[in-house]
Design an enzyme around this catalytic site. Sequence first.
Site, mmCIF file in Angstrom:
data_model
loop_
_atom_site.group_PDB
_atom_site.id
_atom_site.type_symbol
_atom_site.label_atom_id
_atom_site.label_comp_id
_atom_site.label_asym_id
_atom_site.label_seq_id
_atom_site.Cartn_x
_atom_site.Cartn_y
_atom_site.Cartn_z
ATOM 1 N N ASP A 1 -10.486 17.347 -24.507
ATOM 2 C CA ASP A 1 -10.318 18.385 -23.477
ATOM 3 C C ASP A 1 -9.878 17.782 -22.147
ATOM 4 O OD1 ASP A 1 -11.440 20.138 -25.403
ATOM 5 O OD2 ASP A 1 -13.458 19.678 -24.690
ATOM 6 N N GLU B 1 -8.840 30.042 -25.794
ATOM 7 C CA GLU B 1 -9.613 29.211 -24.869
ATOM 8 C C GLU B 1 -8.661 28.312 -24.077
ATOM 9 O OE1 GLU B 1 -12.248 26.968 -27.362
ATOM 10 O OE2 GLU B 1 -10.642 25.883 -28.355
#
Length: 870
Positions: A221, A418
């Site tokens: 991420d 997301e």
Amino acid sequence: MKLRSRFAAIVTAAAMVGGLSTLVAAPVQAAGPEIIVNGGFENGLTSWFPNNGNAADTAALAPTTDAYSGSGAVVVTQRTTTGSGPMQDLSGKVQAGKTYSVTARVKYENPASPATKQFFVTMHYGGGTYTNLGTVTTPRGQWGLIQGTFTIPAAQSVTTARIFVETPWTQTPSAAPDTHLMDFKVDDVKLSEFTPSTTIEVLGKNPGEGNPLISHKFGADGNAFVHDGRVYMYMTNDTQVYNPGPNGISPTNTYGGINTITVISSDDLVNWVDHGEIPVAGPSGIARYAGNSWAPAMESKIVNGQEKFFLYFANNGAATGVIVGDSPVGPWRDERGSLLITGATPGASNGVNWLFDPGVFIDDDGQGYLYFGGGGDDNSDSYENTNHPKSTRVIRLGENLTSTVGSAEVIDGPLMFEAGHVFKREGKYYYSYSSNFGFGGPIDPAGPPTGAIAYMVADNPMGPWTADTYKGVIFRNPGNFFGAGGNNHQSVFELDGEYYFTYHAQTLNRRITGNATQGFRSPHIAKLEFNQDGTIKEVLGTYDGVDKIRDLAPYRVIEAETIAWQQGIATKKIDGSSAEFGALAPNLVLHDVDNGDWTSLASVDFGDEGATAVTAKVRPLAAGAKIEVRLGSRTAPVVATIPVDAPLNAWTELTAELDGVTGVHDVYFTYAGTAGADLFEIDSWAFESQAPDETAPAVEVSGVEDGGEYGDSDDLTIGWTADDAESGVKSVTATLDGEPVISGTAHTLYELALGEHVLTVAADDNAGNQTEKTVRFTVTTSVEDISALIDRFEAEDRTNASSAVRLHKELDRVIAAIAEEKDDKKIVKVIEKFKSGVKDHRVEADEIVRTVLLRDADALIVRWGGTPRT
């Protein structure tokens, strides 16, 4: 491992294989309590006796000074069975169901024996139950290392457990005694409970590859943040839940235990510095009210004259929090005292969507925005919920960036899932996100494919982000490129005028396990390019990465955890601050350095004069180790050797001479010493030059010119760069009128005083040279600026439309008087009437509007020879 019976009869194959776990090579592990007593035989034969498992196992043990290490070992003679060897009783010391690691040194010298011989460390649980724990095949006359990791079955009785060293079992060894019953020596027998290590021993990144960015740990991420010419990457610390077992494979990553954030940085996009982990959440974290820290996002802002750094994080899917630092690498603190985004945040939750994956963006006017959310599957299996779950949000941040303002607004990204992230380019706002994998309903072919990074474009940070702003795909799922799919997460950053795209993939995980994956992700980078119409060219996933943007300057302190490629090392934080990054930065070192491990630096520019020496700051842990320096590859000829000959466990600086190495080279540091031992820890490198660096850094300022005049209705985006080809830039600081400023910041000129302003940029290199560049510019005003400001204030909702019309009418009289070339006194009089109009109660405006317009009017009065009325 093999289970076998030892009755006098012939042993069947079935009896030999049994039900125990398979013998595997021992992974590197953390040191556990030692179970064996006198394993080095320094106390003679204390705690040792010949194997007495059955009447035929007879042997004689004797101390010997021919030891692998220390002053003592044991020699085994007079054997009549292959199992005869030194044995130790472990009753009550080992437990069923637990995993252990064993090592031992063994040597035989009988010239009539085979050239090589296999040896085992074996456990006898009693009766006919024997298990081989570890093995080695060693050449005659050389010490071999037996090693293995094993699990005692949960149902196994250990009340009479004993351990011993033997050669392979054969029924009639006396038929060939030189082959089966030779004398042998044993030393350094060690047994400890297995504690898995996260050190990655395999080659996870080939020299020359740019991806993954690091190979000694994981990171997911990734969110890129550029500060002073260096990009910092903040990542979910997948390594925290990497827990390889005896077979070297970790259970699947569930993310549940992750509560720290990993940080790396680079100024050349090839050599990456490991800054360690930020303890964000959990009982020992900065934000102890949070349980997890995933998917970080970073921004900075000057608040009350001080630059602060804001690290946003996901508290699993339930909320988003923020901590504050004094530099990109801390130290960190909790200024808010609670989570920032929760179900109570206005507009944040519809009861289905997640409240995680923060993306932060600060616009040129200083206003901050937070993007968050995801999920949204309502289990309806409908077309609408699958393609338009409306699960992510955007909300304005307060001036302090630790609060929100107003209500969150819905983002309708097609196939939204997301990883919301925003960047700005040429006046347009790009919102990227990860698409979902299908919520059960039909997938719209006009939208993105599943598990991809898609994007939308709007004219405002708040959008509106509707489905019609969808533009296409930036990056397809990593499974399309690397053979391992999974989730997808990205960021975009600009450095030196170029745009870059970051993502993660399970490439390192695959290389560790031979193409299997357990969800452990690694950071990647790619160039981001645009079409003429501003749309984004689709990115392809590769191991190549991106080209370097500069060479590495060697004549300075370089943190040893600066790595292009490596194998076998790990890093850890020690007390003190970083020699390279300053008092605010944590200090990391290389550790778990074993024989054969290596690290490297890419594209080191030694210049025309060349390097005469290299210095390593090290902490020796074993005698006789050394560091070898090579150019071009890890197997190239050695150009310098640093013997690590210094007191053990004390930090020291050791230097080796270099024969004037010139030009640009990849530099490899290879580590050699006693096999199986931790050799040393390394804090830093430094090279010395034949010619001292007397050249100060070059500083370039953009966005403002020395002596320039700028109307106060404008904005100036002021930036600077500093470069030093010899010793590298150590630090860059800048002030505007004595207050700290950040490069690339947009300055709203009506917020500055009219008159001269001074920008000072100071850059220091690692050799102590400094450049200070001063730019003086003037903020002015005019009737044209005042007119533009009235329109701007209306657009910013600082005044309403009717008040703006009234102000323009008053200003039009001033413009007319000037155009008609009336005398100065009459012009001054008309300007004073404009001031009265600004003060008129019928004008609805905030104090900033009135203050700026009155100030500018007074400046015009002075220009036409008048004295402003108070």
